[in-house]
Write a protein that holds these residues in place. Structure first.
Motif, PDB file in Angstrom:
ATOM      1  N   GLN A 142       0.841  -1.187   0.000  1.00 23.91           N
ATOM      2  CA  GLN A 142       0.000   0.000   0.000  1.00 23.91           C
ATOM      3  C   GLN A 142       0.884   1.247   0.000  1.00 23.91           C
ATOM      4  N   ALA A 143       0.436   2.279  -0.685  1.00 25.82           N
ATOM      5  CA  ALA A 143       1.205   3.527  -0.768  1.00 25.82           C
ATOM      6  C   ALA A 143       0.251   4.706  -0.787  1.00 25.82           C
ATOM      7  N   GLN A 144       0.798   5.865  -0.484  1.00 27.04           N
ATOM      8  CA  GLN A 144       0.033   7.098  -0.499  1.00 27.04           C
ATOM      9  C   GLN A 144       0.815   8.155  -1.266  1.00 27.04           C
ATOM     10  N   VAL A 145       0.103   8.975  -2.037  1.00 26.17           N
ATOM     11  CA  VAL A 145       0.732   9.941  -2.933  1.00 26.17           C
ATOM     12  C   VAL A 145       1.200  11.155  -2.130  1.00 26.17           C
ATOM     13  N   LEU A 146       2.500  11.468  -2.270  1.00 31.23           N
ATOM     14  CA  LEU A 146       3.072  12.669  -1.645  1.00 31.23           C
ATOM     15  C   LEU A 146       3.125  13.839  -2.610  1.00 31.23           C
ATOM     16  N   ASN A 147       3.486  13.568  -3.857  1.00 33.69           N
ATOM     17  CA  ASN A 147       3.652  14.636  -4.837  1.00 33.69           C
ATOM     18  C   ASN A 147       3.421  14.064  -6.233  1.00 33.69           C
ATOM     19  N   ILE A 148       2.823  14.882  -7.101  1.00 34.88           N
ATOM     20  CA  ILE A 148       2.541  14.475  -8.474  1.00 34.88           C
ATOM     21  C   ILE A 148       3.332  15.378  -9.404  1.00 34.88           C
ATOM     22  N   GLY A 149       4.331  14.800 -10.085  1.00 33.39           N
ATOM     23  CA  GLY A 149       5.127  15.550 -11.049  1.00 33.39           C
ATOM     24  C   GLY A 149       4.631  15.329 -12.464  1.00 33.39           C
ATOM     25  N   LYS A 150       5.312  15.930 -13.413  1.00 29.80           N
ATOM     26  CA  LYS A 150       4.898  15.796 -14.803  1.00 29.80           C
ATOM     27  C   LYS A 150       5.083  14.367 -15.290  1.00 29.80           C
ATOM     28  N   TYR A 151       6.216  13.753 -14.925  1.00 33.34           N
ATOM     29  CA  TYR A 151       6.487  12.384 -15.357  1.00 33.34           C
ATOM     30  C   TYR A 151       6.791  11.458 -14.178  1.00 33.34           C
ATOM     31  N   THR A 152       6.652  11.959 -12.965  1.00 31.54           N
ATOM     32  CA  THR A 152       6.994  11.144 -11.782  1.00 31.54           C
ATOM     33  C   THR A 152       5.884  11.201 -10.754  1.00 31.54           C
ATOM     34  N   LEU A 153       5.946  10.255  -9.828  1.00 30.50           N
ATOM     35  CA  LEU A 153       4.998  10.175  -8.734  1.00 30.50           C
ATOM     36  C   LEU A 153       5.791   9.858  -7.472  1.00 30.50           C
ATOM     37  N   THR A 154       5.705  10.733  -6.464  1.00 23.08           N
ATOM     38  CA  THR A 154       6.379  10.497  -5.190  1.00 23.08           C
ATOM     39  C   THR A 154       5.403   9.830  -4.238  1.00 23.08           C
ATOM     40  N   LEU A 155       5.796   8.656  -3.732  1.00 23.98           N
ATOM     41  CA  LEU A 155       4.912   7.847  -2.899  1.00 23.98           C
ATOM     42  C   LEU A 155       5.527   7.620  -1.528  1.00 23.98           C
ATOM     43  N   SER A 177       8.918   5.321   4.402  1.00 28.53           N
ATOM     44  CA  SER A 177       9.752   5.120   3.224  1.00 28.53           C
ATOM     45  C   SER A 177       9.162   5.880   2.053  1.00 28.53           C
ATOM     46  N   ARG A 178       9.974   6.706   1.434  1.00 31.08           N
ATOM     47  CA  ARG A 178       9.538   7.495   0.286  1.00 31.08           C
ATOM     48  C   ARG A 178      10.280   7.033  -0.958  1.00 31.08           C
ATOM     49  N   VAL A 179       9.565   6.960  -2.065  1.00 26.92           N
ATOM     50  CA  VAL A 179      10.153   6.491  -3.310  1.00 26.92           C
ATOM     51  C   VAL A 179       9.549   7.296  -4.453  1.00 26.92           C
ATOM     52  N   VAL A 180      10.374   7.620  -5.438  1.00 27.51           N
ATOM     53  CA  VAL A 180       9.937   8.358  -6.624  1.00 27.51           C
ATOM     54  C   VAL A 180       9.832   7.374  -7.780  1.00 27.51           C
ATOM     55  N   MET A 181       8.640   7.272  -8.346  1.00 24.07           N
ATOM     56  CA  MET A 181       8.381   6.329  -9.423  1.00 24.07           C
ATOM     57  C   MET A 181       8.218   7.077 -10.737  1.00 24.07           C
ATOM     58  N   ASP A 182       8.810   6.521 -11.792  1.00 25.97           N
ATOM     59  CA  ASP A 182       8.583   7.038 -13.139  1.00 25.97           C
ATOM     60  C   ASP A 182       7.214   6.565 -13.626  1.00 25.97           C
ATOM     61  N   SER A 183       6.535   7.400 -14.396  1.00 26.09           N
ATOM     62  CA  SER A 183       5.203   7.043 -14.869  1.00 26.09           C
ATOM     63  C   SER A 183       5.217   5.744 -15.668  1.00 26.09           C
ATOM     64  N   LYS A 184       6.326   5.451 -16.345  1.00 30.68           N
ATOM     65  CA  LYS A 184       6.412   4.242 -17.158  1.00 30.68           C
ATOM     66  C   LYS A 184       6.487   2.982 -16.296  1.00 30.68           C
ATOM     67  N   GLN A 185       6.812   3.135 -15.014  1.00 30.76           N
ATOM     68  CA  GLN A 185       6.910   1.974 -14.130  1.00 30.76           C
ATOM     69  C   GLN A 185       5.568   1.547 -13.565  1.00 30.76           C
ATOM     70  N   LEU A 186       4.525   2.362 -13.771  1.00 28.91           N
ATOM     71  CA  LEU A 186       3.203   2.077 -13.210  1.00 28.91           C
ATOM     72  C   LEU A 186       2.240   1.702 -14.328  1.00 28.91           C
ATOM     73  N   GLN A 187       1.575   0.579 -14.181  1.00 31.12           N
ATOM     74  CA  GLN A 187       0.552   0.120 -15.127  1.00 31.12           C
ATOM     75  C   GLN A 187      -0.788   0.139 -14.402  1.00 31.12           C
ATOM     76  N   TRP A 188      -1.626   1.128 -14.741  1.00 32.22           N
ATOM     77  CA  TRP A 188      -2.891   1.338 -14.042  1.00 32.22           C
ATOM     78  C   TRP A 188      -3.944   0.377 -14.553  1.00 32.22           C
ATOM     79  N   SER A 189      -4.699  -0.238 -13.619  1.00 31.45           N
ATOM     80  CA  SER A 189      -5.796  -1.131 -14.009  1.00 31.45           C
ATOM     81  C   SER A 189      -6.922  -0.350 -14.662  1.00 31.45           C
TER      82      SER A 189
END
Length: 505
Positions: A142-155, A177-189
């Protein structure tokens, strides 16, 4: 993302060969130590320093841009349960405007215990920059959104369901624990979920491909009852409005147009009393006026209510900004609800009154939130007061933002009180200036920030004058500095509270 790894005891012993370790019993509260850096382990966020032929191993919350051989001054700010030291003076850097250097000077360092020769050396886990790389395909987190960038998501990662025996080093069980994910790493259902994503949204992640750059399936988690309640509160409560906007609105209220007959005399009187109480810019330079403005800012209204029971003649409550603002809101509500007379029964409420009520309620919401943020916290070593002081610059209303911090420990273990005051203001024809004035061990230290080069230059040429003014007032000036940019945040980016209502008393 912060990852704290256990220190290798052999490494610490090797770094401490230059002298015996400093004993905790040798330290005193507010003691100032001259130290020299022996080594800086950036990955581990640890410094080994030499103090009077003895060594200390210190751990910071972030990497510090310090080099072996440099000298610095440390002040003991806490003794128990773990000694903590604060950097109060640094060597002159090659790039004084670097944000890393500013962060170093405000860092608090914890004294690490000295390992003994017989103590077994703990084994450090394999280093990874991404805690998700430690999970296997098919596992959920489970994760929660900290920040929404143009091409990244901080969780911010939270607990992993069904894995109570998971080692704590994965940083997924601690909730920090905080992690920055690239949009290409996430596949939305559901691709449409990305459109409604906001800061604070909870999402469910499933590991599809493990490794240092994992691929994850993502879906929005169903909101809980508490989150539904918080959403409704946010929709119903008024938007926060700074006091300067309200003051600008009260001017037309005193001089309504001839066609607007909905402004009553009592409402004009209340608006006049509020405007009359706001000081001019030049008056804020007088200590008595500034102290009075803070006392009557509304931040302490409830305390003044209690004091008024024992001293009914006190004028502080009568001139309290929050009390006058509450009276104004009540009168606006009455005049909007009731028609003036029978001939105006069909008259629609004035747009001027509606807008004034909206701004007054917004300013009251801002003031109330400042009061909530200024309440004492059991888990904080400081008492913090947050307030905004409105003032007039000629005829234009402006706002001075103040954040005052006092060390709670200063009253218990030492007669010396340590203070920090943060000031934010935008003077005419200058960019926004942020200033932090700190009082430690009797010295007044001052630091300025501005994003404008010309503003920085003007402040820099006036530092000698400020030092002279401090000395004339009987103060002991410490270091003074001006930097281009913004001050670094003392606390990392955190999530908004899930609930705006606390039932605990």
């Amino acid at each position: 993302m912060e990852i704290k790894l256990p220190l290798d005891a052999k490494l610490v012993m090797a770094l401490g060969k230059s002298g015996p370790p400093v004993s905790v019993s040798e330290l005193k509260l507010n003691q100032v130590l001259d130290a020299k850096i022996i080594s800086n382990q950036v990955i581990l966020n640890t410094l080994t320093v030499s103090v009077a032929d003895k060594t200390m191993t210190l751990q910071s919350q972030q990497a510090l841009p310090l080099q072996p051989g440099q000298s610095l001054q440390l002040q003991v700010v806490k003794l128990l349960p773990t000694p903590e030291l604060k950097i109060i003076a640094l060597p002159v850097p090659q790039s004084p405007n670097s944000p890393g250097f500013a962060a170093a000077e405000s860092s608090t360092l914890k004294l690490l215990p000295s390992p003994t020769a017989s103590a077994p050396a703990p084994t450090a886990p394999p280093f990874t920059s991404n805690p998700l790389a430690l999970l296997n395909p098919g596992e959920h987190v489970q994760a929660q959104v900290l920040n929404i960038g143009k091409y990244t998501l901080t969780l911010q990662l939270t607990s992993v369901p069904g894995h109570t025996d998971q080692p704590q080093q994965t940083a997924t069980t601690g909730g920090d624990s905080r992690v920055v994910m690239d949009s290409k790493q996430l596949q939305w259902s559901e691709p449409a979920a990305k459109l409604v994503l906001s800061v604070g949204s909870r999402i469910d992640l499933q590991i599809l491909k493990s490794g240092e750059n994992p691929v994850l399936g993502a879906s929005l988690s169903a909101p809980s009852t508490e989150e539904h309640i918080a959403t409704v509160f946010k929709q119903l409560l008024p938007l926060q409005v700074p006091p300067a906007q309200l003051l600008a609105q009260l001017g037309p209220l005193l001089r309504p147009t001839a066609s607007d007959k909905t402004v009553g005399e009592l409402l004009k009187q209340l608006a006049h009393e509020i405007l009359q109480q706001i000081p001019d810019k030049t008056k804020l330079f007088e200590p008595t006026t500034l102290k009075q403005a803070i006392a009557q800012s509304g931040l302490f209204m409830e305390r003044h209510l209690v004091e008024a029971e024992t001293n009914p003649q006190s004028l502080v409550l009568q001139d309290d900004f929050k009390l006058k603002l509450s009276k104004l809101i009540a009168q606006l509500g009455l005049e909007l609800a009731a028609p003036k007379d029978e001939s105006s029964a069909q008259q629609t409420p004035s747009d001027l009154l509606k807008e004034t009520l909206q701004k007054a309620q917004g300013n009251l919401a801002k003031l109330t939130l400042d009061q909530l943020n200024s309440l004492p916290r059991d888990d904080s070593p400081k008492q913090v007061w947050i307030l905004e002081l409105p003032f007039f610059n000629k005829t234009n209303p402006e706002t001075l933002q103040l954040v005052v911090e006092q060390d709670k420990q200063a009253n218990s273990e030492s007669s010396q009180k340590n203070w920090v005051v943060s000031i934010t203001i935008t003077p005419p024809e200058l960019a926004t200036i942020r200033c932090k004035v700190s009082c430690y061990d009797g010295s007044v230290n001052t630091r300025f920030w501005s994003e404008s080069t010309s503003t920085v230059d003007k402040i820099n040429t006036s530092l000698d004058y400020l030092r002279q003014q401090f000395e004339q007032k009987g103060l002991k000036p410490g270091f003074m500095d001006v930097q281009q940019g913004k001050p670094t945040q003392a606390n990392p980016q955190t999530l908004p509270p899930q609930s705006l209502l606390s039932e605990k008393v």
